[in-house]
Scaffold this active site. Structure first.
Site, PDB file in Angstrom:
ATOM      1  N   HIS A   4      30.612  -5.922  -3.782  1.00 54.01           N
ATOM      2  CA  HIS A   4      31.575  -5.542  -2.745  1.00 54.01           C
ATOM      3  C   HIS A   4      32.884  -6.298  -3.011  1.00 54.01           C
ATOM      4  O   HIS A   4      33.224  -7.241  -2.305  1.00 54.01           O
ATOM      5  CB  HIS A   4      30.976  -5.909  -1.379  1.00 54.01           C
ATOM      6  CG  HIS A   4      31.692  -5.323  -0.211  1.00 54.01           C
ATOM      7  ND1 HIS A   4      31.604  -5.861   1.053  1.00 54.01           N
ATOM      8  CD2 HIS A   4      32.500  -4.234  -0.080  1.00 54.01           C
ATOM      9  CE1 HIS A   4      32.321  -5.141   1.898  1.00 54.01           C
ATOM     10  NE2 HIS A   4      32.874  -4.154   1.234  1.00 54.01           N
TER      11      HIS A   4
ATOM     12  N   ARG B 182      30.031   1.613  10.719  1.00 50.31           N
ATOM     13  CA  ARG B 182      28.714   1.562  10.078  1.00 50.31           C
ATOM     14  C   ARG B 182      27.684   1.052  11.078  1.00 50.31           C
ATOM     15  O   ARG B 182      28.003   0.247  11.961  1.00 50.31           O
ATOM     16  CB  ARG B 182      28.750   0.622   8.863  1.00 50.31           C
ATOM     17  CG  ARG B 182      29.439   1.229   7.651  1.00 50.31           C
ATOM     18  CD  ARG B 182      29.310   0.319   6.439  1.00 50.31           C
ATOM     19  NE  ARG B 182      30.082  -0.892   6.594  1.00 50.31           N
ATOM     20  CZ  ARG B 182      29.587  -2.069   6.940  1.00 50.31           C
ATOM     21  NH1 ARG B 182      28.290  -2.228   7.152  1.00 50.31           N
ATOM     22  NH2 ARG B 182      30.368  -3.115   7.075  1.00 50.31           N
TER      23      ARG B 182
ATOM     24  N   ASP C  98      37.577  -2.089  -3.130  1.00 47.92           N
ATOM     25  CA  ASP C  98      36.357  -2.292  -2.330  1.00 47.92           C
ATOM     26  C   ASP C  98      35.101  -2.578  -3.156  1.00 47.92           C
ATOM     27  O   ASP C  98      34.249  -3.319  -2.715  1.00 47.92           O
ATOM     28  CB  ASP C  98      36.113  -1.042  -1.460  1.00 47.92           C
ATOM     29  CG  ASP C  98      35.096  -1.280  -0.363  1.00 47.92           C
ATOM     30  OD1 ASP C  98      35.122  -2.362   0.249  1.00 47.92           O
ATOM     31  OD2 ASP C  98      34.261  -0.387  -0.108  1.00 47.92           O
TER      32      ASP C  98
ATOM     33  N   LYS D 174      29.036   3.081   0.161  1.00 49.47           N
ATOM     34  CA  LYS D 174      28.161   1.943   0.467  1.00 49.47           C
ATOM     35  C   LYS D 174      26.728   2.228   0.003  1.00 49.47           C
ATOM     36  O   LYS D 174      26.036   1.340  -0.476  1.00 49.47           O
ATOM     37  CB  LYS D 174      28.183   1.646   1.967  1.00 49.47           C
ATOM     38  CG  LYS D 174      29.559   1.328   2.505  1.00 49.47           C
ATOM     39  CD  LYS D 174      30.166   0.160   1.794  1.00 49.47           C
ATOM     40  CE  LYS D 174      31.581  -0.115   2.258  1.00 49.47           C
ATOM     41  NZ  LYS D 174      32.201  -1.218   1.526  1.00 49.47           N
TER      42      LYS D 174
ATOM     43  N   ARG E 145      40.652   4.759  10.111  1.00 48.63           N
ATOM     44  CA  ARG E 145      40.688   4.687   8.647  1.00 48.63           C
ATOM     45  C   ARG E 145      41.672   5.671   8.030  1.00 48.63           C
ATOM     46  O   ARG E 145      41.984   6.707   8.616  1.00 48.63           O
ATOM     47  CB  ARG E 145      39.291   5.015   8.092  1.00 48.63           C
ATOM     48  CG  ARG E 145      38.206   4.036   8.504  1.00 48.63           C
ATOM     49  CD  ARG E 145      38.274   2.801   7.667  1.00 48.63           C
ATOM     50  NE  ARG E 145      37.315   1.779   8.057  1.00 48.63           N
ATOM     51  CZ  ARG E 145      36.752   0.939   7.190  1.00 48.63           C
ATOM     52  NH1 ARG E 145      37.025   1.001   5.912  1.00 48.63           N
ATOM     53  NH2 ARG E 145      35.927  -0.002   7.614  1.00 48.63           N
TER      54      ARG E 145
ATOM     55  N   SER F 103      33.810  -6.719   5.089  1.00 49.46           N
ATOM     56  CA  SER F 103      34.579  -5.555   5.530  1.00 49.46           C
ATOM     57  C   SER F 103      35.711  -5.973   6.476  1.00 49.46           C
ATOM     58  O   SER F 103      35.522  -6.852   7.321  1.00 49.46           O
ATOM     59  CB  SER F 103      33.647  -4.591   6.279  1.00 49.46           C
ATOM     60  OG  SER F 103      32.530  -4.316   5.478  1.00 49.46           O
TER      61      SER F 103
ATOM     62  N   CYS G 205      38.487  -7.583   6.034  1.00 49.92           N
ATOM     63  CA  CYS G 205      39.044  -8.937   5.894  1.00 49.92           C
ATOM     64  C   CYS G 205      40.226  -8.945   4.919  1.00 49.92           C
ATOM     65  O   CYS G 205      40.590  -9.985   4.390  1.00 49.92           O
ATOM     66  CB  CYS G 205      37.976  -9.917   5.409  1.00 49.92           C
ATOM     67  SG  CYS G 205      36.792 -10.337   6.689  1.00 49.92           S
TER      68      CYS G 205
ATOM     69  N   TYR H 208      30.480   9.192  10.499  1.00 45.66           N
ATOM     70  CA  TYR H 208      31.423   8.123  10.141  1.00 45.66           C
ATOM     71  C   TYR H 208      31.356   7.790   8.645  1.00 45.66           C
ATOM     72  O   TYR H 208      30.255   7.611   8.097  1.00 45.66           O
ATOM     73  CB  TYR H 208      31.159   6.849  10.976  1.00 45.66           C
ATOM     74  CG  TYR H 208      31.949   5.691  10.418  1.00 45.66           C
ATOM     75  CD1 TYR H 208      33.330   5.634  10.603  1.00 45.66           C
ATOM     76  CD2 TYR H 208      31.356   4.720   9.618  1.00 45.66           C
ATOM     77  CE1 TYR H 208      34.086   4.632  10.021  1.00 45.66           C
ATOM     78  CE2 TYR H 208      32.107   3.710   9.038  1.00 45.66           C
ATOM     79  CZ  TYR H 208      33.472   3.673   9.248  1.00 45.66           C
ATOM     80  OH  TYR H 208      34.209   2.691   8.655  1.00 45.66           O
TER      81      TYR H 208
HETATM   82  C1  OXD Z   1      33.307  -1.412   4.733  1.00 50.79           C
HETATM   83  C2  OXD Z   1      34.180  -0.388   4.133  1.00 50.79           C
HETATM   84  O1  OXD Z   1      32.835  -1.222   5.868  1.00 50.79           O
HETATM   85  O2  OXD Z   1      34.663  -0.616   3.013  1.00 50.79           O
HETATM   86  O3  OXD Z   1      33.086  -2.438   4.070  1.00 50.79           O
HETATM   87  O4  OXD Z   1      34.373   0.677   4.739  1.00 50.79           O
HETATM   88 MN    MN Z   2      33.917  -2.412   2.101  1.00 47.56          MN
END
Ligand code: OXD
Ligand code: MN
Length: 601
Positions: A245, A86, A294, A225, A385, A267, A269, A216
């Site tokens: 989130h 991102r 998420d 998002k 990913r 993100s 974590c 991306y």
């Molecule tokens: C983020 C995702 O970047 O979930 O938080 O992809």
């Molecule tokens: Mn996320």
């Protein structure tokens, strides 16, 4: 003007699922006239269409075939090396005034931004197909569910959106023919994938997103998002709900008593790992199930908070995923999965750092270069990913499709902190919990471009995702309290605290069940705790650590509140609030004063 004739290149019956809604048709016509695509392809999300798009993508090297015996129905995509995360610096909230976007968002004036973007989109799809993707976010019968249409010139986006959302006819039907119905307009074009012409722009007042110059996921799967969080949070405030989130998990005792927990972590974590946790042997009979990994949309009903997962799949970080760290994720991604930027082995399997077993002697890395275990570069990009349907998850919760959502007993805020923040503690009450969320911080990760490992304040893990003024967002959270008669308890967790030797003190992963159990005990008012200046902390015997190989000294370190570290922390809370330039609600400033006073007692 370009007419809306069905696409000419696919076989008949594919790519012509045009809705009847005139406002959608007018908008698509307007974008087509501007971007001048060769074809318009109306996606219906059917298996037949998906197979056709995969075949086309393989022909055009958008996808690479994988060993269909090892990973059936799965494919690999390599993104442009300049386009792997991102881009927060190029993400804008375009409200009429800068103040509405607030101090944490990049703002740009809507009129000028539309003009700039229209300039970039002019003729941008020449020679390309323009796909129109109808989709819904949320279970089909939920009052919270939203309709979106994404226009894109990327097949990769279509293939991902089919996994991540409920796509096709279902959205067209839900929208119906009402010209005033609420729906999100999303426009995406790859342009020439140039970081200098990369902008992710949100127009909350118009329920519109325009994203250019990137391929991306987080920048281009506009459902995620952009709609579910940035536009979603704006709509949530206006309509009285919460777009967060957060993962959502269910935890069921051997006696069949079930609670649901929502947890906000920045993100990369470990939200996906926590949402798919398998309890250790000692917790035989306990079950953890996944509602979402998420995003949570939550509303108050009869004084309780209920949550739905608006998504239909998982877009998770691959490196570090293994049968040891997350068996449910490994099973989920063993078939029907789109991989992005992982390594390709000589037998066309996928590989990444942290996967079970030995590294392959040779592979092709995420950039397409030869790789061996002696290479200096990583085989898989740290932000590589998987995109996989949630139906693949063996631990999927049985109420995931429930339109009314699941009742939330606890909210957890967690960050990646090497020091200062204990393994777990409970806020004194809702307002104190909002303070805890508002001041949380985390070490940055590869999910966004920029430095990795730098501590930054990330309120409610929403810093990059809150679509309006963060001060108003805090106030919205505070106001929700007035409608709750049975409010969730609020907690902080930190799996990442390190000892003086620089090693993690807590084993994490499945063992996080021990912390979750204490949280559930607290919700049931049965768990013991000691009062500390920052909140309720488990005492030495309140966490169930039976059969865990952990030193008592480590446990003491994990739960310790170092007064010097906390003086620094509280000073940083003030610096953070000050940096927001006067938007922080009075109640949160008072919370800070009370925290300072508790340390003096
Ligand atoms: C983020 C995702 O970047 O979930 O938080 O992809
Ligand atoms: Mn996320």
């Amino acid at each position: 003007m370009k007419n809306l004739a069905p696409a000419i290149f696919p076989p008949s019956g594919i790519g012509d699922a045009k809705p009847a809604n005139q406002t959608v048709l007018d908008w698509v016509n307007e974008i087509a006239t501007l971007a001048e695509p060769e074809n318009i392809f109306w996606c219906d999300g059917s298996d037949r269409e998906n197979e056709f798009l995969i075949a086309e993508s393989l022909k055009q090297n958008v996808l690479i075939n994988l060993n269909q015996k090892k990973v059936p129905n799965s494919h690999l995509h390599r993104s442009d090396p300049n386009d792997v995360a991102r881009v927060e610096q190029f993400t804008f909230v375009c409200t009429p005034t800068k103040e509405e976007a607030g101090p944490t968002n990049n703002w740009s004036e809507p009129g000028e931004t539309y003009t700039k973007l229209r300039g970039l989109l002019k003729g941008a799809m020449g020679g390309r197909t323009m796909f129109v993707i109808p989709y819904i976010m949320g279970p089909p019968d939920s009052p919270l569910t939203k309709v979106g249409f994404e226009i894109t010139d990327s097949k990769y986006v279509v293939l991902n959106m089919r996994i991540m959302t409920r796509m096709g006819e279902i959205a067209v039907k839900r929208l119906g023919n009402d010209p005033n119905a609420e729906w999100n307009r999303g426009v995406h074009s790859l342009l020439d994938v140039n970081p200098e012409r990369r902008f992710i722009c949100h127009f909350p007042q118009d329920n519109t997103i325009i994203s250019v110059g990137s391929g991306y996921g987080g920048n281009v799967l506009l459902s995620k998002k952009c709609l579910a969080l940035r536009i979603g949070s704006y709509l949530a405030r206006k309509q009285g709900w919460l777009a967060e989130h957060m993962l959502i998990l269910g935890v069921e005792s051997p006696e069949g008593k079930k609670h649901y927990v929502a947890a906000a972590f920045p993100s990369a974590c470990g939200k996906t790992n926590f949402a798919m946790l398998i309890p250790p042997e000692h917790f035989k009979g306990w079950k953890v199930t996944t509602v979402g990994d998420d995003i949570a949309w939550m509303q108050v009903r009869d004084g309780r908070l209920y949550a739905i997962n608006p998504e239909n799949g998982y877009f998770g970080v691959v490196p570090g995923t293994s049968y040891k760290s997350n068996p449910n994720a490994m099973r989920s991604i063993s078939h029907d999965t789109l991989y992005t930027n992982v390594a390709l082995t000589d037998d066309d399997d996928v590989w990444w750092e942290g996967k079970d077993g030995d590294p392959p002697a040779h592979a092709i890395d995420w950039r397409g270069n030869d790789w061996t275990p002696n290479s200096k570069e990583k085989a898989a990009h740290p932000n590589s990913r998987f995109t996989t349907p949630m139906l693949n998850n063996p631990a999927l919760d049985s109420d995931v499709e429930k339109g009314g959502g699941v009742p939330i007993s606890a909210i957890i805020f967690g960050g990646r902190r090497s020091d200062t923040v204990p393994l777990v503690f409970q806020a004194f009450d809702w307002t104190n919990g909002v303070y805890l969320g508002a001041t949380m911080a985390s070490e940055t990760t590869a999910a966004a471009t920029g430095a990795v490992g730098k501590v930054r304040r990330d309120p409610m893990a929403m810093l990059p995702f809150c679509g309006y003024n963060i001060g108003d967002y805090f106030q919205h959270w505070l106001d929700i309290r007035n409608r709750l008669t049975n409010s969730p308890r609020i907690f902080s967790v930190n799996w990442f605290r390190k000892g003086v030797d620089g090693k993690f003190l807590w084993p994490g992963f499945g063992e996080n069940m021990r912390v979750l159990k204490w949280i559930i005990d607290r919700c049931e008012e049965s768990g013991g705790a000691l009062k500390s200046p920052i909140g309720w902390l488990p005492g030495p015997h309140d966490l169930d650590l039976a059969e865990l190989d952990i030193d008592h000294k480590c446990v003491a370190e994990l739960l310790c509140i170092d007064h010097e570290e906390w003086q620094k922390e509280i000073t940083e809370h003030k610096q953070f609030f000050d940096s927001l330039g006067g938007v922080v609600p009075e109640e949160l400033l008072e919370q800070r004063e009370e925290l300072v006073a508790r340390f003096k007692q």
